[in-house]
Design an enzyme around this catalytic site. Sequence first.
Site, PDB file in Angstrom:
ATOM      1  N   LYS A   1       0.846  -1.203   0.000  1.00 17.40           N
ATOM      2  CA  LYS A   1       0.000   0.000   0.000  1.00 17.40           C
ATOM      3  C   LYS A   1       0.878   1.249   0.000  1.00 17.40           C
ATOM      4  CE  LYS A   1      -0.314  -0.366   5.022  1.00 17.40           C
ATOM      5  NZ  LYS A   1      -1.085  -0.985   6.119  1.00 17.40           N
TER       6      LYS A   1
ATOM      7  N   TYR B   1      14.153  31.348   4.481  1.00 11.98           N
ATOM      8  CA  TYR B   1      12.933  32.015   4.960  1.00 11.98           C
ATOM      9  C   TYR B   1      13.009  32.283   6.455  1.00 11.98           C
ATOM     10  CZ  TYR B   1      10.379  31.035   0.624  1.00 11.98           C
ATOM     11  OH  TYR B   1       9.955  30.981  -0.675  1.00 11.98           O
TER      12      TYR B   1
HETATM   13  C1  LIG Z   1      -0.251  -1.948   6.767  1.00 12.17           C
HETATM   14  C2  LIG Z   1      -0.812  -3.204   7.271  1.00 12.17           C
HETATM   15  C3  LIG Z   1       0.025  -4.302   7.538  1.00 12.17           C
HETATM   16  C4  LIG Z   1       1.535  -4.232   7.457  1.00 12.17           C
HETATM   17  O1  LIG Z   1       2.048  -3.664   8.630  1.00 12.17           O
HETATM   18  P1  LIG Z   1       3.643  -3.592   8.857  1.00 12.17           P
HETATM   19  O2  LIG Z   1       3.774  -3.090  10.232  1.00 12.17           O
HETATM   20  O3  LIG Z   1       4.149  -2.633   7.839  1.00 12.17           O
HETATM   21  O4  LIG Z   1       4.152  -4.963   8.636  1.00 12.17           O
HETATM   22  C5  LIG Z   1      -0.569  -5.487   7.900  1.00 12.17           C
HETATM   23  N1  LIG Z   1      -1.921  -5.591   8.021  1.00 12.17           N
HETATM   24  C6  LIG Z   1      -2.747  -4.545   7.798  1.00 12.17           C
HETATM   25  C7  LIG Z   1      -4.207  -4.722   7.957  1.00 12.17           C
HETATM   26  C8  LIG Z   1      -2.220  -3.325   7.422  1.00 12.17           C
HETATM   27  O5  LIG Z   1      -3.051  -2.286   7.199  1.00 12.17           O
END
Ligand SMILES: *Cc1c(COP(=O)(O)O)cnc(C)c1O
Length: 402
Positions: free
Chosen positions: A46, A275
């Site tokens: 993701k 800035y």
């Molecule tokens: C993002 C996510 C993961 C992965 O988590 P990590 O800590 O990056 O391994 C696993 N399960 C769900 C439901 C997630 O949203």
Amino acid sequence: MNAEANGPFVDRRATRAIVDLDMYATNVRLIRSRLAPHVDLMAIVKANAYGHGARLIARTALAAGASDLGVATVGEGIQLRQFGIVAPILILGPIQIAEAETALRFDLSITVADESVLDAVAHAARATRRAAPAAVHLKVDSGMRRFGANPEYALALASRLAVDPNVSFAGIFTHFAAADEPMATTTRDQVACFRALLTNLNERGIKPERVHAANSAALLTASGTHCDLARAGIALYGLRPSPRVPLVSGMRPVLTLTSRIARIFDVPSGDAVGYGGTYRAASDIRAALIPLGYADGYRRGLSNKGEMIAHGWRLPVIGRVSMDQTVVAIPAEADLEVGDAVCIVSSDPANDGPTAERLAELLDTISYEIVTGISTRVPRYYLRGGNVVASESLATGVVEFS
Ligand SMILES: *Cc1c(COP(=O)(O)O)cnc(C)c1O
């Protein structure tokens, strides 16, 4: 690392993220080695594979031993399908009813935690006259209080999933709130809650195809949570879920963020930089202009705080990080020139450079936010065998191979 090989790539901007696909593949194999042979591995890709670029990472994950992919949104799933990926892709987050049909059209598995979405999926499955029922995973809230059906409601949804011919009960899962704190009792309580539900389902003869719970932290620390499938994100990118959760020996960060010195100039004693003039030179110094800023994901909180590395020299950020440019001080002894490479995010924890974890510490956040924050304006260059083999613009979606 030979990031100099420019190849035929269009975006030759000095500021670029270098993603080592060999290292990512090694991390996948080392994580797989922690799992029993019958346990599947879902690579979480993701948010553009945590800023690494989802397409080439997804392809590499599958080639290195992952069986499934996890994304957050329908759009992220579609991007992977359009890249030719056929492996199961699960949308981990909530979808809107209006998205169900599109998700099915691209053969994405949908996470369900309430009846209205389940209705929409079943309806869309009928409407699109699919050959196979729509794959649905049931999300259970076992204590995190974010997304998921409470156990009682989950039981009702599961009973329906078990009999509806338009949907297949492809999975049931939960998510841990504090697996990165190995001593916390939260995970144990969540496991107990989830197991009680599974027992209940079993007694009623309801059998989801796969059960899953573990994220990276649980995968690394709580072997009793692996179930049929483990969902690993951050660890595959070579970053620890937290300082208390060590990776498997041999795992390393995958991403480096580099740029080049665009300009070298003198700042006379007493002059202010940037800035708001928040840095004032206490003596005559030399400074370098680095062409990246907060719009690239180099956070403004690093103003007068961050540090870059060039040829082993530490270059402290002076003045405010602005949208597209940042100024660093150059030590008097350093013989740096325009065009010299500057390391902004290091993949080498041993050299004490600015790793994503170190920057997270400086900014009082987690490495997840550092890597996902590298914006689409920064082109991603992909290494194989130390050579650049591909580049991707996340802004235009163009992938180029050398
Ligand atoms: C993002 C996510 C993961 C992965 O988590 P990590 O800590 O990056 O391994 C696993 N399960 C769900 C439901 C997630 O949203």
